[in-house]
Design a protein around this motif. Structure first.
Motif, PDB file in Angstrom:
ATOM      1  N   PHE A 269       0.782  -1.293   0.083  1.00 14.88           N
ATOM      2  CA  PHE A 269      -0.051   0.134   0.003  1.00 14.88           C
ATOM      3  C   PHE A 269       0.876   1.217  -0.012  1.00 14.88           C
ATOM      4  CE2 PHE A 269      -2.689   3.371   1.833  1.00 14.88           C
ATOM      5  CZ  PHE A 269      -4.002   3.086   1.095  1.00 14.88           C
ATOM      6  N   GLN A 270       1.941   1.452   0.898  1.00 16.40           N
ATOM      7  CA  GLN A 270       2.939   2.351   0.808  1.00 16.40           C
ATOM      8  C   GLN A 270       3.548   2.434  -0.325  1.00 16.40           C
ATOM      9  OE1 GLN A 270       3.392   4.644   3.302  1.00 16.40           O
ATOM     10  NE2 GLN A 270       1.973   3.559   4.507  1.00 16.40           N
ATOM     11  N   ALA A 271       3.736   1.432  -1.094  1.00 17.26           N
ATOM     12  CA  ALA A 271       4.500   1.594  -2.580  1.00 17.26           C
ATOM     13  C   ALA A 271       3.620   2.083  -3.414  1.00 17.26           C
ATOM     14  CB  ALA A 271       4.881   0.096  -2.861  1.00 17.26           C
ATOM     15  N   LEU A 272       2.341   1.911  -3.151  1.00 18.89           N
ATOM     16  CA  LEU A 272       1.236   2.682  -4.163  1.00 18.89           C
ATOM     17  C   LEU A 272       1.063   4.017  -3.996  1.00 18.89           C
ATOM     18  CD1 LEU A 272      -0.726   1.392  -6.241  1.00 18.89           C
ATOM     19  CD2 LEU A 272      -2.510   1.389  -4.428  1.00 18.89           C
ATOM     20  N   ARG A 273       1.781   4.753  -2.945  1.00 16.60           N
ATOM     21  CA  ARG A 273       1.706   6.017  -2.703  1.00 16.60           C
ATOM     22  C   ARG A 273       2.728   6.941  -3.067  1.00 16.60           C
ATOM     23  NH1 ARG A 273      -1.424   6.672   2.614  1.00 16.60           N
ATOM     24  NH2 ARG A 273       0.535   7.298   3.508  1.00 16.60           N
ATOM     25  N   GLN A 274       4.013   6.145  -3.488  1.00 16.50           N
ATOM     26  CA  GLN A 274       5.300   6.841  -3.494  1.00 16.50           C
ATOM     27  C   GLN A 274       5.254   7.331  -4.919  1.00 16.50           C
ATOM     28  OE1 GLN A 274       7.194   7.314  -0.929  1.00 16.50           O
ATOM     29  NE2 GLN A 274       5.605   5.960   0.167  1.00 16.50           N
ATOM     30  N   TRP A 275       5.956   8.355  -5.228  1.00 16.07           N
ATOM     31  CA  TRP A 275       6.147   9.156  -6.588  1.00 16.07           C
ATOM     32  C   TRP A 275       7.653   8.894  -6.762  1.00 16.07           C
ATOM     33  CZ3 TRP A 275       2.612  11.105  -9.651  1.00 16.07           C
ATOM     34  CH2 TRP A 275       1.359  11.356  -8.983  1.00 16.07           C
TER      35      TRP A 275
ATOM     36  N   LEU B 177      10.278   1.012  -4.991  1.00 16.29           N
ATOM     37  CA  LEU B 177      10.662  -0.115  -5.190  1.00 16.29           C
ATOM     38  C   LEU B 177      11.113  -0.711  -3.581  1.00 16.29           C
ATOM     39  CD1 LEU B 177      13.034  -0.220  -8.261  1.00 16.29           C
ATOM     40  CD2 LEU B 177      10.920  -1.224  -7.717  1.00 16.29           C
ATOM     41  N   ALA B 178      11.602   0.340  -2.845  1.00 20.40           N
ATOM     42  CA  ALA B 178      11.891  -0.218  -1.321  1.00 20.40           C
ATOM     43  C   ALA B 178      10.730  -0.562  -0.712  1.00 20.40           C
ATOM     44  CB  ALA B 178      12.675   1.225  -0.569  1.00 20.40           C
TER      45      ALA B 178
ATOM     46  N   LEU C 291      -2.314  -5.417  -4.903  1.00 19.79           N
ATOM     47  CA  LEU C 291      -1.647  -4.159  -4.594  1.00 19.79           C
ATOM     48  C   LEU C 291      -0.388  -4.105  -5.292  1.00 19.79           C
ATOM     49  CD1 LEU C 291      -2.766  -3.850  -0.916  1.00 19.79           C
ATOM     50  CD2 LEU C 291      -3.254  -2.146  -2.573  1.00 19.79           C
ATOM     51  N   THR C 292       0.159  -5.146  -5.300  1.00 22.82           N
ATOM     52  CA  THR C 292       1.659  -5.444  -5.851  1.00 22.82           C
ATOM     53  C   THR C 292       1.446  -4.966  -7.314  1.00 22.82           C
ATOM     54  OG1 THR C 292       2.283  -6.929  -4.119  1.00 22.82           O
ATOM     55  CG2 THR C 292       3.443  -6.933  -6.176  1.00 22.82           C
ATOM     56  N   LEU C 293       0.160  -5.828  -8.056  1.00 19.97           N
ATOM     57  CA  LEU C 293       0.167  -5.747  -9.561  1.00 19.97           C
ATOM     58  C   LEU C 293      -0.163  -4.120  -9.807  1.00 19.97           C
ATOM     59  CD1 LEU C 293      -1.533  -7.806 -11.750  1.00 19.97           C
ATOM     60  CD2 LEU C 293      -2.623  -5.450 -11.866  1.00 19.97           C
ATOM     61  N   ALA C 294      -0.957  -3.419  -8.881  1.00 27.06           N
ATOM     62  CA  ALA C 294      -1.149  -1.920  -9.104  1.00 27.06           C
ATOM     63  C   ALA C 294      -0.103  -1.070  -9.020  1.00 27.06           C
ATOM     64  CB  ALA C 294      -2.248  -1.716  -8.197  1.00 27.06           C
ATOM     65  N   TYR C 295       0.998  -1.292  -8.161  1.00 29.55           N
ATOM     66  CA  TYR C 295       2.023  -0.474  -8.198  1.00 29.55           C
ATOM     67  C   TYR C 295       3.307  -0.832  -9.125  1.00 29.55           C
ATOM     68  CZ  TYR C 295       4.796  -3.661  -4.929  1.00 29.55           C
ATOM     69  OH  TYR C 295       5.494  -4.949  -4.583  1.00 29.55           O
ATOM     70  N   SER C 296       3.053  -2.244  -9.690  1.00 32.77           N
ATOM     71  CA  SER C 296       3.915  -2.477 -10.602  1.00 32.77           C
ATOM     72  C   SER C 296       3.604  -1.868 -12.056  1.00 32.77           C
ATOM     73  CB  SER C 296       3.822  -4.135 -10.950  1.00 32.77           C
ATOM     74  OG  SER C 296       4.345  -4.851  -9.607  1.00 32.77           O
ATOM     75  N   ALA C 297       2.000  -1.867 -12.193  1.00 31.10           N
ATOM     76  CA  ALA C 297       1.639  -1.304 -13.373  1.00 31.10           C
ATOM     77  C   ALA C 297       1.834   0.216 -13.474  1.00 31.10           C
ATOM     78  CB  ALA C 297      -0.004  -1.520 -13.457  1.00 31.10           C
TER      79      ALA C 297
END
Lengths: 927, 117
Positions: free
Chosen positions: A284-290, A296-297, A424-430
């Motif tokens: 979820f945090q990954a999804l919010r990063q710019w 990636l972290a 969520l992983t798929l969402a931030y990967s996309a």
């Protein structure tokens, strides 16, 4: 071959600074070769390991505790070693292209090699102690790698160091308990005998410690925050440490020790609970990063959470799935880090807000990113998809694990959370892929990077695809891993297509859900709110950190005062509390005192006190420095007289000589200072004086003179002569019984003299000015010709007889020092080696005699007798005493030179032609 | 009792000198406290037996003083000398480098007529 592979990494670390001198940042290429060779060396053992053997190499290390330097290779360590070395090859061949020519590459490469060597050692370690050592080296070297990225890196590096350092301490604790209970430090043996050797309490101690060690290293909640912070490190470091190796050490540790906890439900629940929570939180945090590196972290945090949860399931299949995910993750995450680095270099930013439409300019980079992101997202036909399916199976199989009571809901709950994590992983990967590479191209002059830059990313990206299409290639290694951890062998059957299985259904749900999240990201985030759920862990950490610092500052503040009263007051009060408190705490102490022995005070003491009291009072009231100094000398003389009467001739002689030398040394310094007057408040000083005086007097009266001779005293008196051959018991204590004490003491003298020497020439004497006038000197010099040889003769005699009668190295040294003082005052040049040479010679001789004892006698400083013709039986303690003598002479000479300016340089005009007198130690004097 | 009085005196005056401050007093106070501490250690061995601990057979063993505190005190004296010398070095250096500094405060100035040069 195992040792060779570790050693060659160490050699790499050593030669890296040399290579950098010639190759600069291109040093990465030869170092990549080092990784490759090391990896090939290990691969030569791989066939044995794959057929079920464990390769071991062992050397005796710490004999006392029976600790071996053991390296061993089994399936588990083979998997991790291949990751460490394989990704290492890629990252080291990526770094030269990435690094700025101005970057300080020497340190980077050296520490990186050190880290990689330690990481390899960590996964090969077959001994608990060795494991801890390598674990700590990885912590320290990763600190250096993060902190090396400039001032911005320091605080994140400190956070990472403190957190992983706490984990290191926890590991030490776990290892100590384990080793004590199992009576071995060999990992295999310890784990094998653990079921019988560990009580439930031991498990309750070891388990949490291992969990803390692993969770801090692998960035699990609530310790996760150091990892995103560590992204200030340069990208090759992030790709290597923070994706493939360092953070996997925690997973390795959990795998290694999980056989200890197969039946412990708390272990499994902790790992699964925290692991899955971290997986969802991180994603979820990954999804919010710019910032792509931060993204990636957090993604890594999330993936590590999934691995921890899989280890927590505790079945053969779940461990195999964890091993598979470890490998898959290393492939796609290292690729992504390297590609983000490439984008950063080419487009000048790694912020999604700045990047757009890059595929038009950099199609190959875009394709590779897409491939790695698809693997991360769990899309077929990539290895990430296979790993994700295996993970779903493993979670659904939780009820089959031995620690659960067939609770079906647990499996469904775990799988459901894993599906949310996967979505969520798929969402931030996309988002990485579409965010950076799609949309309009906003920047000009962008080009595809060179093939050399891309190649290290191409290899793992393609490998991820190949292993996705042919996953059975991995069956062997992941089976061996789970079996070598200690679980029954289950033949894995990795495949892209398992038919219409429940895992496939979950995959489809995850992918659909993930796509929805991707396209509805804005509204999801708005719905959750921008600020929640933020982790408060960093704030808590910072608060603990700063309050610890300020506590330290508060405690230390008292020591910062320039006031002697403040400095000593605390110590004094503490002593008082301890003493008075001791009366009440120590049983029997308050029952009443023994009566004072008769004859403790004798009539002659009155004479001494009659002399002492007025002298000391006069000293306190003295108005000039010189008067005070002379009175202090008198005090010393009176006390040495008293010591003589008390039966301490050696001490009396020493004090007498020290008093004389103190006056000689101090007079020139103090006479330059103006006379003195009270500075501090005399009331305060008076009160302190009375309090200290009364307490010390009372303490002496209460605590001494109430018992007969101690057993030690009786021992020394009765045995000294027989054991050492000397009759002067004080001297035998100094050089025979307690030689190590004396060695420490002359080291203090040595240090004091060095301090004076280091302070530079500080003589107050002005050039051409002597203590005495020329006429006075001439008179004195005549006398000195007699006095100096006599003093040296006395020194020789005192030294020689010291073992039997009053004398010895200290006293003889002071007498010889007095001779130097006389020579100095009368302006006679003494040709001696420099003080530092005398000092070093003295300490060297003392140490040498100690080593002689070690070699010939068995223990350090042990004296033994030697029969010398003519002189008779001698003991080697005489050599030790010679060292003492020389250090004392060196100290006196230093003081005379540095403080009084005596005898500083060759005054050739004063030299006369008399025959040099030789004393015992060939100290030459030319009067 | 006699040693207790001596220790009280030396420790008290030593403290007085230390607390009143000034470089010279600091050193002298340190020396006096050193004497006091040495006497405490000697006292710990007992002062009822006062024959030197030389075991050449000339005196009965049970009259001999405790040799262990003597050995401690002997080295302590030499170490006190070493530290005193070091303190003197520091004082001299500070006095030379920065006249009128904190350490030199508290000495009577020349115009009060007691200075000796």
């Amino acid at each position: 071959m195992l040792a060779a592979s570790v050693v060659i990494m160490g050699v790499g670390a050593l030669i890296a600074p040399l290579l950098v001198r010639y190759l600069g940042r291109y040093t990465g290429y030869p170092l990549a070769l080092v990784f490759l060779i090391s990896g090939l060396l290990i691969l030569t053992e791989a066939p044995d390991v794959m057929s079920g053997a464990t390769v071991t190499q062992s050397w005796q290390w710490v004999e006392t505790f029976d600790v071996q330097f053991t390296l061993r290779l089994n399936g588990l360590s083979l998997l991790f070693a291949m990751l460490v070395l394989g990704v290492g090859v890629l990252v080291l061949s990526y770094a030269p292209q990435y690094l700025d020519p101005s970057y300080e590459v020497g340190r980077l490469y050296t520490v990186l090699m050190l880290f990689a060597g330690a990481m390899l050692g960590l996964v090969l370690a077959g001994d608990l102690i060795l494991l801890v050592v390598f674990w700590e080296i990885t912590t320290l070297s990763s600190f250096l790698l993060v902190a090396g990225s400039g001032t911005s890196g320091v605080w994140p590096a400190v956070r990472a160091l403190v957190i992983t350092g706490i984990g290191g301490l926890a590991l030490v604790g776990a290892v100590v308990v384990l080793a004590l209970r199992t009576q071995t430090t060999n990992i295999e043996e310890a784990i094998a005998v653990a079921p019988g050797a560990l009580s439930a309490t031991d498990i309750a101690i070891i388990g949490p410690l291992i969990v803390i060690a692993a969770f801090t290293k692998s960035a699990q909640l609530p310790f996760h925050f150091w990892l995103p912070g560590a992204m200030v490190a340069v990208t090759p470091v992030s790709a290597y440490l923070h994706a493939a190796t360092l953070v996997k050490a925690g997973i390795y540790l959990l795998l290694l020790f999980s056989p200890l906890f197969t039946e412990v439900a708390a272990w499994h629940i902790t790992l699964m609970g925290i692991g899955l929570a971290t997986a969802v939180f991180g994603a979820f945090q990954a999804l919010r990063q710019w910032d792509l590196k931060s993204l990636l972290a957090y993604s890594t945090v999330s993936q590590l959470g999934t691995m921890v949860a899989l280890v927590g399931v505790g079945t053969s299949a779940s461990l195999a799935a964890a091993a598979l995910l470890v490998a898959a993750h290393a492939l796609f995450k290292a690729t992504l880090f390297m590609l983000v680095g490439i984008v950063d270099r080419e487009a000048g930013s790694r912020n999604l807000a700045d990047l757009s439409g890059l595929w038009r300019a950099m199609p190959i980079t875009a394709a590779l990113t897409g491939l790695a992101a698809m693997s991360m997202a769990g899309f077929p036909p990539l290895v990430g998809f296979v790993a994700k399916e295996e993970a779903f199976y493993a979670f659904l199989d939780v009820p089959q694990a031995s620690w659960t009571a067939d609770q079906q809901w647990l499996g469904f709950a775990a799988a459901a959370i894993a599906v949310i994590g996967a979505a969520l992983t798929l969402a931030y990967s996309a988002r990485i892929f579409f965010g950076a590479f799609f949309g309009p191209l906003t920047q000009r002059n962008l080009y595809e990077p060179s093939w050399l830059f891309l190649a290290p990313a191409i290899v793992p990206a393609i490998a991820g695809l190949a292993l996705g299409v042919a996953p059975w290639l991995l069956n062997g290694i992941i089976d061996r891993t789970s079996q070598d951890v200690g679980f029954p062998l289950v033949q894995s059957d990795l495949s892209l297509w398992h038919g219409l299985s429940i895992a496939l259904g979950l995959s489809i749900i995850a992918i659909t859900l993930g796509l929805i999240i991707h396209f509805r990201r804005e509204s999801l985030l708005r719905w959750v709110g921008q600020e929640t759920p933020r982790s408060i862990a960093p704030e808590v950490f910072d608060r603990i950190w700063y309050s610890t610092l300020s506590l330290g500052a508060r405690v230390g503040r008292s020591a910062h005062s320039a006031s002697v009263g403040v400095q000593l007051g605390g110590v004094g009060i503490l002593l008082l509390v301890l003493t008075v408190g001791g009366f009440f705490v120590i049983p029997g102490a308050a029952d009443g005192l023994q009566p004072v022995l008769p004859d403790i005070a004798q009539p002659v003491d009155v004479v001494i006190l009659v002399l002492l009291v007025p002298t000391v009072i006069l000293l306190a009231r003295a108005r000039t420095a010189i008067a005070a100094l002379v009175l202090a000398g008198f005090v010393g003389l009176i006390i040495s007289l008293w010591l003589l009467l008390l039966g301490a001739p050696d001490v009396a002689l020493t004090l007498l000589l020290v008093e004389i030398l103190t006056v000689v040394v101090a007079a020139p310094v103090l006479s330059r200072l103006p006379a003195h007057r009270g500075l501090g408040s005399s009331t305060r000083a008076g009160i302190s004086a009375v309090v200290v005086g009364v307490i010390s007097g009372l303490a002496v009266w209460v605590f001494t003179g109430r018992r007969e001779a101690s057993s030690l005293s009786e021992f020394f008196l009765a045995e000294a002569e027989q054991l050492t051959g000397g009759t002067n018991v004080v001297n035998t204590i100094l050089v025979d019984f307690r030689g190590l004490d004396t060695l420490g003491e002359i080291t203090v003298l040595f240090a004091a003299a060095l301090g004076l020497l280091a302070a530079g020439v500080i003589a107050v004497k002005r050039p051409g000015e002597d203590v005495l006038g020329k006429g006075e000197q001439a008179v004195l010099r005549v006398g000195s010709r007699v006095i100096i040889p006599l003093l040296l003769l006395a020194a020789a005699v005192l030294f020689w007889r010291g073992h039997d009668e009053p004398g010895g190295g200290f006293i003889a040294g002071l007498v010889a020092g007095s001779a130097l003082a006389v020579a100095g005052i009368s302006g006679i040049h003494v040709r001696l080696p420099q003080p530092v040479v005398i000092l070093a010679l003295g300490l060297g001789i003392a140490l040498g005699s100690g080593l002689l004892g070690q070699v010939l006698g068995g223990t350090f400083l042990e004296p033994f007798k030697v029969d010398v013709p003519v002189l008779g039986s001698l003991t080697t303690s005489l050599i030790f005493d010679l060292g003492v003598f020389l250090v004392v002479v060196g100290l006196v000479r230093t003081a005379l030179q540095r403080l009084d300016g005596l005898d500083q340089d060759s005054q050739d005009s004063d030299r006369q032609d008399d025959e040099p007198d030789r004393d015992l130690d060939s100290v030459r004097v030319l009067p | 009792m006699s040693l207790a009085i001596a220790v009280a005196l030396l420790a008290g005056v030593g403290t007085w000198l230390l607390v009143r401050g000034g470089a010279v007093r600091l050193i002298l106070g340190f020396i006096l406290l050193g004497h006091a501490a040495n006497l405490v250690i000697i006292a710990a061995g007992g002062t009822n037996r006062r024959v030197a601990p030389i075991v050449d057979g000339s005196a009965p063993l049970d009259a001999a003083a405790d040799p262990l505190p003597q050995a401690f005190v002997l080295t302590a004296i030499v170490i006190t000398f070493g530290v005193t010398v070091y303190l003197l070095g520091l004082v001299a250096r500070i006095a030379k480098k920065s006249p009128g500094s904190e350490l030199e405060e508290g000495f009577e100035s020349d115009d009060e007529g007691v200075s000796r040069r």
